[in-house]
Design a protein around this motif. Structure first.
Motif, PDB file in Angstrom:
ATOM      1  N   PHE A   1      -1.689   7.401   0.492  1.00 16.84           N
ATOM      2  CA  PHE A   1      -1.085   6.728  -0.654  1.00 16.84           C
ATOM      3  C   PHE A   1      -1.009   5.232  -0.403  1.00 16.84           C
ATOM      4  O   PHE A   1      -1.086   4.779   0.742  1.00 16.84           O
ATOM      5  CB  PHE A   1       0.311   7.292  -0.955  1.00 16.84           C
ATOM      6  N   ALA A   2      -0.896   4.488  -1.488  1.00 19.21           N
ATOM      7  CA  ALA A   2      -0.659   3.046  -1.402  1.00 19.21           C
ATOM      8  C   ALA A   2       0.833   2.816  -1.607  1.00 19.21           C
ATOM      9  O   ALA A   2       1.454   3.446  -2.461  1.00 19.21           O
ATOM     10  CB  ALA A   2      -1.470   2.309  -2.447  1.00 19.21           C
ATOM     11  N   LEU A   3       1.397   1.926  -0.814  1.00 22.54           N
ATOM     12  CA  LEU A   3       2.821   1.618  -0.890  1.00 22.54           C
ATOM     13  C   LEU A   3       3.004   0.119  -1.042  1.00 22.54           C
ATOM     14  O   LEU A   3       2.455  -0.662  -0.270  1.00 22.54           O
ATOM     15  CB  LEU A   3       3.548   2.106   0.367  1.00 22.54           C
ATOM     16  N   SER A   4       3.764  -0.253  -2.063  1.00 22.10           N
ATOM     17  CA  SER A   4       4.151  -1.646  -2.273  1.00 22.10           C
ATOM     18  C   SER A   4       5.661  -1.708  -2.267  1.00 22.10           C
ATOM     19  O   SER A   4       6.326  -0.734  -2.616  1.00 22.10           O
ATOM     20  CB  SER A   4       3.650  -2.155  -3.625  1.00 22.10           C
ATOM     21  N   ARG A   5       6.183  -2.837  -1.879  1.00 21.66           N
ATOM     22  CA  ARG A   5       7.629  -3.005  -1.965  1.00 21.66           C
ATOM     23  C   ARG A   5       7.929  -4.323  -2.654  1.00 21.66           C
ATOM     24  O   ARG A   5       7.139  -5.270  -2.588  1.00 21.66           O
ATOM     25  CB  ARG A   5       8.302  -2.920  -0.608  1.00 21.66           C
TER      26      ARG A   5
ATOM     27  N   TYR B   1       6.801  13.661  -5.104  1.00 23.60           N
ATOM     28  CA  TYR B   1       7.167  12.535  -4.239  1.00 23.60           C
ATOM     29  C   TYR B   1       7.867  11.457  -5.077  1.00 23.60           C
ATOM     30  O   TYR B   1       7.685  11.375  -6.291  1.00 23.60           O
ATOM     31  CB  TYR B   1       5.941  11.968  -3.514  1.00 23.60           C
ATOM     32  N   PRO B   2       8.690  10.614  -4.435  1.00 20.13           N
ATOM     33  CA  PRO B   2       9.351   9.537  -5.179  1.00 20.13           C
ATOM     34  C   PRO B   2       8.325   8.448  -5.515  1.00 20.13           C
ATOM     35  O   PRO B   2       7.862   7.735  -4.632  1.00 20.13           O
ATOM     36  CB  PRO B   2      10.422   9.032  -4.216  1.00 20.13           C
ATOM     37  N   ALA B   3       7.954   8.340  -6.782  1.00 15.50           N
ATOM     38  CA  ALA B   3       6.919   7.395  -7.205  1.00 15.50           C
ATOM     39  C   ALA B   3       7.442   5.957  -7.230  1.00 15.50           C
ATOM     40  O   ALA B   3       6.712   5.021  -6.913  1.00 15.50           O
ATOM     41  CB  ALA B   3       6.377   7.786  -8.570  1.00 15.50           C
ATOM     42  N   GLU B   4       8.703   5.790  -7.606  1.00 11.57           N
ATOM     43  CA  GLU B   4       9.333   4.474  -7.618  1.00 11.57           C
ATOM     44  C   GLU B   4      10.776   4.601  -7.177  1.00 11.57           C
ATOM     45  O   GLU B   4      11.472   5.523  -7.582  1.00 11.57           O
ATOM     46  CB  GLU B   4       9.265   3.843  -9.008  1.00 11.57           C
ATOM     47  N   ILE B   5      11.191   3.654  -6.343  1.00 11.36           N
ATOM     48  CA  ILE B   5      12.562   3.625  -5.822  1.00 11.36           C
ATOM     49  C   ILE B   5      13.075   2.196  -5.963  1.00 11.36           C
ATOM     50  O   ILE B   5      12.368   1.245  -5.629  1.00 11.36           O
ATOM     51  CB  ILE B   5      12.608   4.019  -4.330  1.00 11.36           C
ATOM     52  N   TYR B   6      14.294   2.056  -6.444  1.00 12.21           N
ATOM     53  CA  TYR B   6      14.945   0.751  -6.483  1.00 12.21           C
ATOM     54  C   TYR B   6      16.350   0.925  -5.931  1.00 12.21           C
ATOM     55  O   TYR B   6      17.099   1.792  -6.386  1.00 12.21           O
ATOM     56  CB  TYR B   6      15.013   0.180  -7.908  1.00 12.21           C
TER      57      TYR B   6
ATOM     58  N   GLU C   1      19.374  -8.621  -1.379  1.00 12.27           N
ATOM     59  CA  GLU C   1      19.286  -7.457  -0.495  1.00 12.27           C
ATOM     60  C   GLU C   1      18.666  -6.265  -1.221  1.00 12.27           C
ATOM     61  O   GLU C   1      18.459  -5.207  -0.645  1.00 12.27           O
ATOM     62  CB  GLU C   1      20.649  -7.133   0.113  1.00 12.27           C
ATOM     63  N   GLU C   2      18.315  -6.464  -2.483  1.00 11.81           N
ATOM     64  CA  GLU C   2      17.692  -5.398  -3.260  1.00 11.81           C
ATOM     65  C   GLU C   2      16.295  -5.106  -2.716  1.00 11.81           C
ATOM     66  O   GLU C   2      15.627  -5.983  -2.196  1.00 11.81           O
ATOM     67  CB  GLU C   2      17.547  -5.794  -4.741  1.00 11.81           C
ATOM     68  N   ILE C   3      15.869  -3.855  -2.850  1.00 17.58           N
ATOM     69  CA  ILE C   3      14.522  -3.497  -2.422  1.00 17.58           C
ATOM     70  C   ILE C   3      13.983  -2.404  -3.341  1.00 17.58           C
ATOM     71  O   ILE C   3      14.730  -1.539  -3.788  1.00 17.58           O
ATOM     72  CB  ILE C   3      14.470  -3.059  -0.940  1.00 17.58           C
ATOM     73  N   GLY C   4      12.721  -2.504  -3.610  1.00 21.34           N
ATOM     74  CA  GLY C   4      12.055  -1.498  -4.419  1.00 21.34           C
ATOM     75  C   GLY C   4      10.781  -1.037  -3.724  1.00 21.34           C
ATOM     76  O   GLY C   4      10.165  -1.795  -2.975  1.00 21.34           O
ATOM     77  N   TYR C   5      10.413   0.208  -3.952  1.00 19.44           N
ATOM     78  CA  TYR C   5       9.184   0.775  -3.403  1.00 19.44           C
ATOM     79  C   TYR C   5       8.403   1.409  -4.545  1.00 19.44           C
ATOM     80  O   TYR C   5       8.993   2.007  -5.436  1.00 19.44           O
ATOM     81  CB  TYR C   5       9.487   1.859  -2.361  1.00 19.44           C
ATOM     82  N   ARG C   6       7.097   1.291  -4.481  1.00 17.92           N
ATOM     83  CA  ARG C   6       6.236   1.919  -5.488  1.00 17.92           C
ATOM     84  C   ARG C   6       5.073   2.592  -4.782  1.00 17.92           C
ATOM     85  O   ARG C   6       4.356   1.949  -4.009  1.00 17.92           O
ATOM     86  CB  ARG C   6       5.724   0.884  -6.462  1.00 17.92           C
ATOM     87  N   ILE C   7       4.904   3.865  -5.062  1.00 21.50           N
ATOM     88  CA  ILE C   7       3.781   4.621  -4.516  1.00 21.50           C
ATOM     89  C   ILE C   7       2.719   4.740  -5.608  1.00 21.50           C
ATOM     90  O   ILE C   7       3.033   5.098  -6.737  1.00 21.50           O
ATOM     91  CB  ILE C   7       4.219   6.013  -4.051  1.00 21.50           C
ATOM     92  N   SER C   8       1.488   4.467  -5.229  1.00 19.92           N
ATOM     93  CA  SER C   8       0.371   4.640  -6.162  1.00 19.92           C
ATOM     94  C   SER C   8      -0.811   5.236  -5.410  1.00 19.92           C
ATOM     95  O   SER C   8      -0.800   5.341  -4.178  1.00 19.92           O
ATOM     96  CB  SER C   8      -0.016   3.296  -6.789  1.00 19.92           C
ATOM     97  N   ASP C   9      -1.810   5.629  -6.158  1.00 14.46           N
ATOM     98  CA  ASP C   9      -3.071   6.135  -5.590  1.00 14.46           C
ATOM     99  C   ASP C   9      -2.857   7.287  -4.597  1.00 14.46           C
ATOM    100  O   ASP C   9      -3.567   7.367  -3.599  1.00 14.46           O
ATOM    101  CB  ASP C   9      -3.868   5.003  -4.949  1.00 14.46           C
ATOM    102  N   PHE C  10      -1.884   8.144  -4.884  1.00 19.13           N
ATOM    103  CA  PHE C  10      -1.619   9.277  -4.002  1.00 19.13           C
ATOM    104  C   PHE C  10      -2.768  10.270  -4.088  1.00 19.13           C
ATOM    105  O   PHE C  10      -3.267  10.577  -5.159  1.00 19.13           O
ATOM    106  CB  PHE C  10      -0.321   9.980  -4.400  1.00 19.13           C
ATOM    107  N   GLU C  11      -3.206  10.773  -2.929  1.00 16.14           N
ATOM    108  CA  GLU C  11      -4.237  11.815  -2.920  1.00 16.14           C
ATOM    109  C   GLU C  11      -4.029  12.767  -1.755  1.00 16.14           C
ATOM    110  O   GLU C  11      -3.648  12.365  -0.666  1.00 16.14           O
ATOM    111  CB  GLU C  11      -5.646  11.227  -2.895  1.00 16.14           C
ATOM    112  N   VAL C  12      -4.249  14.036  -2.039  1.00 16.16           N
ATOM    113  CA  VAL C  12      -4.194  15.078  -1.018  1.00 16.16           C
ATOM    114  C   VAL C  12      -5.558  15.085  -0.328  1.00 16.16           C
ATOM    115  O   VAL C  12      -6.586  15.089  -0.988  1.00 16.16           O
ATOM    116  CB  VAL C  12      -3.886  16.452  -1.645  1.00 16.16           C
ATOM    117  N   LEU C  13      -5.548  15.109   1.001  1.00 17.05           N
ATOM    118  CA  LEU C  13      -6.802  15.015   1.751  1.00 17.05           C
ATOM    119  C   LEU C  13      -7.249  16.331   2.373  1.00 17.05           C
ATOM    120  O   LEU C  13      -8.389  16.455   2.799  1.00 17.05           O
ATOM    121  CB  LEU C  13      -6.689  13.946   2.836  1.00 17.05           C
ATOM    122  N   GLY C  14      -6.382  17.275   2.493  1.00 16.07           N
ATOM    123  CA  GLY C  14      -6.866  18.501   3.110  1.00 16.07           C
ATOM    124  C   GLY C  14      -5.910  19.630   3.116  1.00 16.07           C
ATOM    125  O   GLY C  14      -4.872  19.768   2.773  1.00 16.07           O
TER     126      GLY C  14
END
Length: 156
Positions: A51-55, A128-133, A143-156
């Protein structure tokens, strides 16, 4: 008369704020709650994924990074743009090492349970948690933080 009206208005707004905070802490409407999202994730039995993770935060190196996980352990973590192991001069694994698996992101949600604001949306397919704030305190700045998951793929 104006004072009573003002006091009543403040009381109504306080109740709305408490209710809205409770709803957001449980997940956004239509996105399932934390137990539902986690249960769906665990029921999938996914052992190998990427997965790709941005914050978003007042911090260095916001990503995105691409993370591959197998059997609960990180196989690789690289900058999404360069494919390198450093971003902004810092080792990607050190910067994102506390949230580099889906399980650790669930742990981050658990740890933020008493935060002033906790907003989470869950992926409808995998859970899975796709976005968290997270805003630990509305009285503190940056002190705020956010996370964003994108491009999730199952590999096996």
């Amino acid at each position: 008369m104006k004072r009573k009206l003002l006091v009543g208005l403040v009381a109504v707004l306080a109740v709305i704020g408490v209710v809205a905070g409770a709803v957001l802490a449980q997940g956004l409407p239509g996105q399932g709650g934390p137990l539902e999202g986690r249960a769906l994730w665990e029921s999938q039995g996914i052992e190998h994924y990427r997965f790709a993770l941005s914050r978003s935060c007042f911090c260095l190196a916001r990503g995105p990074v691409v993370i591959e996980v197998r059997d609960g352990k990180v196989v690789s973590i690289v900058d999404a743009e360069t494919g390198g192991s450093e971003v902004d001069g810092f080792a990607v694994s050190e910067i994102f090492g506390d949230v580099d698996t889906i399980e650790e992101l669930f742990g981050r949600i658990d740890a933020a349970e008493g935060a002033a604001v906790l907003q989470v949306s869950y992926d409808a397919t995998f859970g899975y948690p796709a976005e968290i704030y997270i805003d630990q305190s509305e009285l503190m700045a940056d002190e705020e933080i956010g996370y964003r998951i994108s491009d999730f793929e199952v590999l096996g």
